[in-house]
Design a protein around this motif. Sequence first.
Motif, short mmCIF file in Angstrom:
data_model
loop_
_atom_site.label_atom_id
_atom_site.label_comp_id
_atom_site.label_asym_id
_atom_site.label_seq_id
_atom_site.Cartn_x
_atom_site.Cartn_y
_atom_site.Cartn_z
N SER A 1 -53.85 -48.78 27.88
CA SER A 1 -54.68 -48.61 26.69
C SER A 1 -56.05 -48.05 27.05
CB SER A 1 -54.88 -49.96 25.99
OG SER A 1 -53.67 -50.46 25.47
N HIS A 2 -56.55 -48.39 28.21
CA HIS A 2 -57.89 -47.97 28.62
C HIS A 2 -57.87 -46.62 29.36
CE1 HIS A 2 -59.41 -51.90 27.44
NE2 HIS A 2 -58.39 -52.44 28.09
N VAL A 3 -56.72 -46.26 29.90
CA VAL A 3 -56.60 -45.00 30.62
C VAL A 3 -56.18 -43.87 29.69
CG1 VAL A 3 -55.43 -43.82 32.52
CG2 VAL A 3 -56.05 -46.22 32.76
N GLY A 4 -55.30 -44.18 28.74
CA GLY A 4 -54.81 -43.17 27.81
C GLY A 4 -53.56 -42.48 28.32
N PRO A 5 -52.83 -41.80 27.44
CA PRO A 5 -51.58 -41.14 27.82
C PRO A 5 -51.80 -39.95 28.75
CG PRO A 5 -52.14 -40.64 25.53
CD PRO A 5 -53.12 -41.65 26.00
N SER A 6 -50.73 -39.62 29.49
CA SER A 6 -50.65 -38.43 30.36
C SER A 6 -51.43 -38.54 31.66
CB SER A 6 -51.06 -37.16 29.61
OG SER A 6 -50.25 -36.97 28.47
N SER A 7 -51.90 -39.71 32.01
CA SER A 7 -52.61 -39.87 33.28
C SER A 7 -51.62 -39.97 34.43
CB SER A 7 -53.49 -41.13 33.25
OG SER A 7 -52.67 -42.29 33.34
N VAL A 8 -52.12 -39.72 35.64
CA VAL A 8 -51.37 -39.91 36.88
C VAL A 8 -52.32 -40.57 37.87
CG1 VAL A 8 -50.09 -38.85 38.76
CG2 VAL A 8 -49.93 -37.89 36.46
N SER A 9 -51.86 -41.64 38.50
CA SER A 9 -52.71 -42.37 39.44
C SER A 9 -51.88 -42.84 40.62
CB SER A 9 -53.36 -43.58 38.75
OG SER A 9 -54.03 -43.20 37.56
N CYS A 10 -52.55 -43.30 41.65
CA CYS A 10 -51.81 -43.88 42.77
C CYS A 10 -52.63 -44.97 43.44
CB CYS A 10 -51.38 -42.82 43.78
SG CYS A 10 -52.69 -42.20 44.82
N ALA A 11 -51.93 -45.84 44.12
CA ALA A 11 -52.57 -46.90 44.89
C ALA A 11 -51.83 -47.03 46.21
CB ALA A 11 -52.54 -48.23 44.13
N TRP A 12 -52.55 -47.44 47.24
CA TRP A 12 -51.89 -47.62 48.54
C TRP A 12 -52.64 -48.66 49.35
CZ3 TRP A 12 -55.15 -43.68 47.35
CH2 TRP A 12 -56.16 -43.34 48.25
N LEU A 13 -51.89 -49.30 50.24
CA LEU A 13 -52.49 -50.23 51.20
C LEU A 13 -52.95 -49.41 52.39
CD1 LEU A 13 -53.15 -53.13 52.07
CD2 LEU A 13 -50.84 -53.28 53.02
N SER A 14 -54.22 -49.53 52.72
CA SER A 14 -54.84 -48.66 53.71
C SER A 14 -55.28 -49.41 54.96
CB SER A 14 -56.05 -47.97 53.08
OG SER A 14 -56.81 -47.28 54.04
N GLU A 15 -55.46 -48.66 56.02
CA GLU A 15 -56.05 -49.19 57.25
C GLU A 15 -57.56 -49.35 57.10
OE1 GLU A 15 -54.20 -49.97 59.78
OE2 GLU A 15 -52.38 -48.76 59.74
N THR A 16 -58.11 -48.74 56.03
CA THR A 16 -59.55 -48.65 55.82
C THR A 16 -59.95 -49.46 54.58
OG1 THR A 16 -59.50 -46.41 56.73
CG2 THR A 16 -61.44 -47.00 55.43
N THR A 17 -61.15 -50.03 54.59
CA THR A 17 -61.63 -50.75 53.41
C THR A 17 -62.16 -49.77 52.36
OG1 THR A 17 -63.91 -51.00 54.17
CG2 THR A 17 -62.31 -52.68 54.88
N ARG A 18 -62.31 -50.26 51.15
CA ARG A 18 -62.85 -49.43 50.07
C ARG A 18 -64.26 -48.95 50.39
NH1 ARG A 18 -61.19 -53.26 44.91
NH2 ARG A 18 -58.94 -53.21 45.30
N GLU A 19 -65.08 -49.84 50.91
CA GLU A 19 -66.45 -49.48 51.20
C GLU A 19 -66.50 -48.39 52.27
OE1 GLU A 19 -70.68 -51.83 51.43
OE2 GLU A 19 -68.89 -52.80 52.22
N GLN A 20 -65.63 -48.48 53.28
CA GLN A 20 -65.59 -47.45 54.32
C GLN A 20 -65.15 -46.10 53.74
OE1 GLN A 20 -62.90 -49.59 56.92
NE2 GLN A 20 -64.54 -50.10 58.36
N LEU A 21 -64.16 -46.14 52.84
CA LEU A 21 -63.71 -44.89 52.23
C LEU A 21 -64.80 -44.27 51.37
CD1 LEU A 21 -61.68 -42.74 51.34
CD2 LEU A 21 -60.78 -44.36 49.66
N HIS A 22 -65.44 -45.07 50.53
CA HIS A 22 -66.46 -44.53 49.63
C HIS A 22 -67.65 -43.98 50.40
CE1 HIS A 22 -64.82 -47.22 46.12
NE2 HIS A 22 -63.94 -46.34 46.56
N LEU A 23 -67.96 -44.58 51.54
CA LEU A 23 -69.06 -44.06 52.35
C LEU A 23 -68.67 -42.73 53.01
CD1 LEU A 23 -70.34 -47.32 54.12
CD2 LEU A 23 -71.58 -45.94 52.45
N ALA A 24 -67.37 -42.54 53.26
CA ALA A 24 -66.91 -41.33 53.93
C ALA A 24 -66.76 -40.15 52.97
CB ALA A 24 -65.58 -41.60 54.61
N LEU A 25 -66.70 -40.43 51.69
CA LEU A 25 -66.49 -39.34 50.71
C LEU A 25 -67.73 -38.48 50.55
CD1 LEU A 25 -64.52 -41.32 47.97
CD2 LEU A 25 -63.62 -39.55 49.51
#
Length: 301
Positions: free
Chosen positions: A277-301
Motif C-alpha cells: 500500500s505504501h510502495v504502490g503498484p509496479s514496483s520492483v525491489s530486492c533484499a539480501w543477507l550481506s557480509e556488510t552492515t547497512r552503515e558500511q554500505l551507506h558510507l561506501a555509496l
Amino acid sequence: MPLFDVSSDSTCDLKKEYREKRNVYFAPLSFTMEKDGDIQMALDNFSSQDEYVSFYQKIREGAFPRTSKLNYAAHVEHFTKMAEAGVKEVVHFTISSGLADTINITKQAASDVEQKYAGFKVYAVDPLTATVGQGMLVEIAADCRDEGKTAQETYDYIMSLRQNIQHCIIPDNLFYLKKGGRVSAMSAAVGTVLNIKPMLSFDKDGKLAVLEKCKGMKKAFARVIEHMKLAPVCSNRPHVVVVHTDNEKGANALADLIKAQTGVDPKITIMGPVIGSHVGPSSVSCAWLSETTREQLHLAL
C-alpha cells in the motif's frame, strides 16, 4: 522435537503455503480499500496469486488503500491461542520499529499473556525491516528451530543479523511515497514527469531512507548490482529475494541480472497489501543477507 516455535505478523510477506510448510504462526494485519466513498475492509492473509494481483489492479483503477497495525487486543488473542495450543517458547517478529511502534505493543501483550500461562515466553524481534527482509529473518529463525537451536540462541543470532539485511526498494513512481509523507509533493510531481525511480532502503534504525534517484528502471537495476558489489551476498547464507507489486516482468529482469552478476538465483515473490500500500503498484525491489552492515554500505555509496 523443536525447542520453540516461530511466529510473525503479516508484514513478513511469506506466502500461506510456505508458512504452513515451515510451521510459522501468523498474525494478519488489516487494511481498507476506498473508492468513490465506498470503504471495504480486508485482512492481509491472501492465499492465491490472483488475490495479490487483484489488489494492485484495484489500486490502478483508483482505489486507495489504508493500513492499520495490530492492536494490543489482537496480540493478546494471538499469543493466547499459541499458549493454549501448548506452545512454550516463541520467537515472534513484528514490523520494523522505524515504521510503527508495534514492537512495544507486542512486548506488553506478551508480558500479560506470560503472566497468565506459566512457562509461556515470547522473544519479540524488532527486525528493523519489513516485507521480504523481515521474511528472510523469519526463514532463518525457522531454520535455527529445525537445527535444534534454543529460542534464546535463535533470538540472539537473529538480532546479530539485522544490520546485514540490505534492501533496494524501487517504487514505480513517487505518488504513494508522497501520500505517506516520504517525499514532497513537488518532488513527486517532478519525479513522475522525468520518470525518476527513487531507490529506498532501511537505515540502521529501521527507518526508510531515499538513497538516490535513478532515471528509469533500467538504471535503477544497474545501481542494485553496484550496491550488491559493495555489500556482497553472505557466502554461508546466500539469501536473495526479489519482490514486486504486480510487476513480474520487471522482477524477472532484475532476478536474471542478479544471477548473472552474483551467481545467486534469487527467490521471486509478490509483496503483500500492507507494505505494498505504501510502495504502490509496479514496483520492483530486492533484499539480501550481506557480509556488510547497512552503515558500511551507506558510507561506501
